[in-house]
Design an enzyme around this catalytic site. Sequence first.
Site, PDB file in Angstrom:
ATOM      1  N   CYS A 109      20.147 -24.591 -10.101  1.00  0.00           N
ATOM      2  CA  CYS A 109      19.884 -23.220 -10.692  1.00  0.00           C
ATOM      3  C   CYS A 109      21.293 -22.980 -11.893  1.00  0.00           C
ATOM      4  O   CYS A 109      22.173 -23.873 -11.820  1.00  0.00           O
ATOM      5  CB  CYS A 109      19.901 -22.147  -9.736  1.00  0.00           C
ATOM      6  SG  CYS A 109      21.674 -21.745  -9.237  1.00  0.00           S
TER       7      CYS A 109
ATOM      8  N   GLY B 241       3.277  -5.424  10.468  1.00  0.00           N
ATOM      9  CA  GLY B 241       4.089  -4.772  11.768  1.00  0.00           C
ATOM     10  C   GLY B 241       5.117  -5.683  12.624  1.00  0.00           C
ATOM     11  O   GLY B 241       5.384  -5.590  13.511  1.00  0.00           O
TER      12      GLY B 241
ATOM     13  N   SER C 283       0.847  -1.243  -0.105  1.00  0.00           N
ATOM     14  CA  SER C 283      -0.164   0.002  -0.142  1.00  0.00           C
ATOM     15  C   SER C 283       0.841   1.296  -0.019  1.00  0.00           C
ATOM     16  O   SER C 283       0.232   2.431  -0.093  1.00  0.00           O
ATOM     17  CB  SER C 283      -0.929   0.186   1.242  1.00  0.00           C
ATOM     18  OG  SER C 283      -0.087   0.149   2.334  1.00  0.00           O
ATOM     19  N   GLY C 284       2.224   1.059   0.220  1.00  0.00           N
ATOM     20  CA  GLY C 284       3.031   2.173   0.288  1.00  0.00           C
ATOM     21  C   GLY C 284       3.334   2.783   2.026  1.00  0.00           C
ATOM     22  O   GLY C 284       4.239   3.623   2.013  1.00  0.00           O
TER      23      GLY C 284
ATOM     24  N   CYS D  55      25.032 -22.731 -10.169  1.00  0.00           N
ATOM     25  CA  CYS D  55      25.460 -23.995  -9.577  1.00  0.00           C
ATOM     26  C   CYS D  55      25.559 -24.988 -10.536  1.00  0.00           C
ATOM     27  O   CYS D  55      26.746 -25.843 -10.516  1.00  0.00           O
ATOM     28  CB  CYS D  55      24.282 -24.641  -8.563  1.00  0.00           C
ATOM     29  SG  CYS D  55      24.213 -23.669  -7.153  1.00  0.00           S
TER      30      CYS D  55
ATOM     31  N   GLN E 222      -2.772  -5.406  12.458  1.00  0.00           N
ATOM     32  CA  GLN E 222      -1.704  -4.581  13.461  1.00  0.00           C
ATOM     33  C   GLN E 222      -1.802  -5.107  14.980  1.00  0.00           C
ATOM     34  O   GLN E 222      -2.892  -5.806  15.241  1.00  0.00           O
ATOM     35  CB  GLN E 222      -1.839  -3.299  13.060  1.00  0.00           C
ATOM     36  CG  GLN E 222      -1.344  -2.880  11.588  1.00  0.00           C
ATOM     37  CD  GLN E 222      -0.018  -3.035  11.352  1.00  0.00           C
ATOM     38  OE1 GLN E 222       0.976  -3.321  12.247  1.00  0.00           O
ATOM     39  NE2 GLN E 222       0.515  -2.842  10.145  1.00  0.00           N
TER      40      GLN E 222
ATOM     41  N   PHE F 114       4.450   1.418   4.628  1.00  0.00           N
ATOM     42  CA  PHE F 114       5.600   1.198   5.356  1.00  0.00           C
ATOM     43  C   PHE F 114       6.747   1.972   4.650  1.00  0.00           C
ATOM     44  O   PHE F 114       7.666   2.478   5.470  1.00  0.00           O
ATOM     45  CB  PHE F 114       6.038  -0.341   4.934  1.00  0.00           C
ATOM     46  CG  PHE F 114       7.198  -0.650   5.686  1.00  0.00           C
ATOM     47  CD1 PHE F 114       7.613  -1.078   7.050  1.00  0.00           C
ATOM     48  CD2 PHE F 114       8.542  -1.260   4.788  1.00  0.00           C
ATOM     49  CE1 PHE F 114       8.693  -1.293   7.798  1.00  0.00           C
ATOM     50  CE2 PHE F 114       9.784  -1.398   5.458  1.00  0.00           C
ATOM     51  CZ  PHE F 114       9.737  -1.306   6.949  1.00  0.00           C
TER      52      PHE F 114
END
Length: 375
Positions: A306, A216, A93-94, A309, A189, A96
């Site tokens: 991967c 949180g 949501s922006g 490796c 929260q 943090f």
Amino acid sequence: MTRITFEKQAQDGKARRGVIRTTRGDIQTPAFMPVGTAATVKAMMPESVAATGADILLGNTYHLMLRPTAERVAALGGLHKFMNWSGPILTDSGGFQVMSLAGLRKLTEKGVTFKSHIDGSKHEITPERSMEIQALLGSDIVMCFDECPALPADRDRIASSMELSMRWAQRSKDAFGDRPGHALFGIQQGGLEEDLRAQSAQALREIEFDGYAVGGLAVGEGQEAMFGCLDFAPDQLPENKPRYLMGVGKPDDIVGAVARGIDMMDCVLPSRSGRTGQVFTRHGVLNIKNARHQDDPRPLDENCSCPACRNYSRAYLHHVFRSQEIISSMLLTWHNLHYYQDIMSGMREAIASGTFAAWQSDFHSGRAQGDIDPL
């Protein structure tokens, strides 16, 4: 399909195996979401991220609203087209980032005004504006706008912040409206306080969301305190909806969270660590910059499939890291993301077969062994 749905397919203890069905494809849970902060997982092409096994990416509302702007992304066909990712995308949501990155911020009942960390320009995010930005981006899973105080904080501060976030959750839901094919998640929260978390969960249940996040945490409280909270917080949320732990984390944090009933996680750690030479393997963490690797012809992990490796030695990876070659970030990030997705698929199989406790034990004993001996 008009709604995003969650189907729980198996449970072992509190650990859950399931699938989130979206209009852009299924998300197998427990799921780890690589973080594509600015519409890219750093050092990775979208096809490479998909090749690691990721079903869903996370995009960052705060960063994208500042640059290139949500309006520009919308004009160019939305975030999926813009970044060439056809699978589901979750946008935070922006909230943090406003708290942690922005300068000179002012918090009111209406929302938050702040100065951009890029150029100092002034902006405002409210629950309504956050919903508008995320709609312009076109993300499949939208997060409520919330306020997240850094821990430790006193109980009164945590309580008033949680209550504000719950009022914002209702405003987010009202502003989100009816958007078939898109989901809105509420964010619990309440810090580490069981009664405040329960109050928050009850408020979110009454509003009703498509999924629920535990917010949180992973903000400085330490693993023991985080696990203590996760011993009760997920149980307070609806059983029939996905549960998302935001911003977590290290491999053993992820396994501990799944063991406590979490279905989704995200973290910058595997990609950020790849760029700084820190490598996660089933035998713990190694640092590729250390001189012990400079003559070592062996792979990072002989059991990993991967490209880093399969095709390159520790000696080469050490060399390109020390030489600050871009391929170092690419290969080490790919490896770390691949390893994280290996953990997730291992847990999904173990939960489905009822062997999660044994899988956990093997996971922890493997990591406790530490890296292979130097040559």
